[in-house]
Motif scaffolding. Structure first.
Motif, PDB file in Angstrom:
ATOM      1  N   GLU A  86       0.835  -1.210   0.000  1.00  0.00           N
ATOM      2  CA  GLU A  86       0.000   0.000   0.000  1.00  0.00           C
ATOM      3  C   GLU A  86       0.868   1.258   0.000  1.00  0.00           C
ATOM      4  O   GLU A  86       0.553   2.223  -0.697  1.00  0.00           O
ATOM      5  N   LYS A  87       1.934   1.265   0.772  1.00  0.00           N
ATOM      6  CA  LYS A  87       2.849   2.415   0.793  1.00  0.00           C
ATOM      7  C   LYS A  87       3.486   2.623  -0.566  1.00  0.00           C
ATOM      8  O   LYS A  87       3.682   3.768  -1.012  1.00  0.00           O
ATOM      9  N   MET A  88       3.827   1.551  -1.234  1.00  0.00           N
ATOM     10  CA  MET A  88       4.509   1.653  -2.520  1.00  0.00           C
ATOM     11  C   MET A  88       3.565   2.138  -3.627  1.00  0.00           C
ATOM     12  O   MET A  88       4.013   2.746  -4.593  1.00  0.00           O
ATOM     13  N   ARG A  89       2.281   1.880  -3.477  1.00  0.00           N
ATOM     14  CA  ARG A  89       1.308   2.311  -4.477  1.00  0.00           C
ATOM     15  C   ARG A  89       1.074   3.812  -4.429  1.00  0.00           C
ATOM     16  O   ARG A  89       0.660   4.424  -5.394  1.00  0.00           O
ATOM     17  N   LYS A  90       1.350   4.437  -3.303  1.00  0.00           N
ATOM     18  CA  LYS A  90       1.074   5.870  -3.136  1.00  0.00           C
ATOM     19  C   LYS A  90       2.139   6.701  -3.762  1.00  0.00           C
ATOM     20  O   LYS A  90       3.201   6.466  -4.026  1.00  0.00           O
TER      21      LYS A  90
END
Length: 90
Positions: A86-90
């Motif tokens: 999720e962090k990497m998608r932002k």
């Protein structure tokens, strides 16, 4: 994926590590306290050793007997992987 036996072996290894460290802590600090009392009773330097080594023994205890399930499960691992994705998608 780790098998049940692998997880059990890791837990037993952590417990053995704690007991070895704890026994060493008791014996060595008792000897140091006697040395401290005999040679420099006006300054209790042994308390520094007892305190800082005690912190390490406390962490070994927590890892072996308190926090073992929290960080040693597949659910926890999957949760952390999903959080990182999720962090990497932002």
């Amino acid at each position: 994926m780790s098998s049940l036996r692998d997880r059990a072996e890791r837990r037993v290894d952590q417990k053995i590590k704690f007991y070895r460290n704890f026994y060493s802590y008791i014996i060595v600090n008792a000897i140091l306290a006697v040395i401290n009392y005999l040679f420099t009773p006006e300054y209790w330097w042994v308390l520094f050793v007892v305190f800082f080594w005690g912190i390490g023994v406390l962490f070994d205890f927590l890892k072996a007997f308190v926090l073992f399930e929290r960080f040693d499960s597949e659910e926890y691992r999957e949760q952390k992987i999903n959080e990182e994705m999720e962090k990497m998608r932002k």
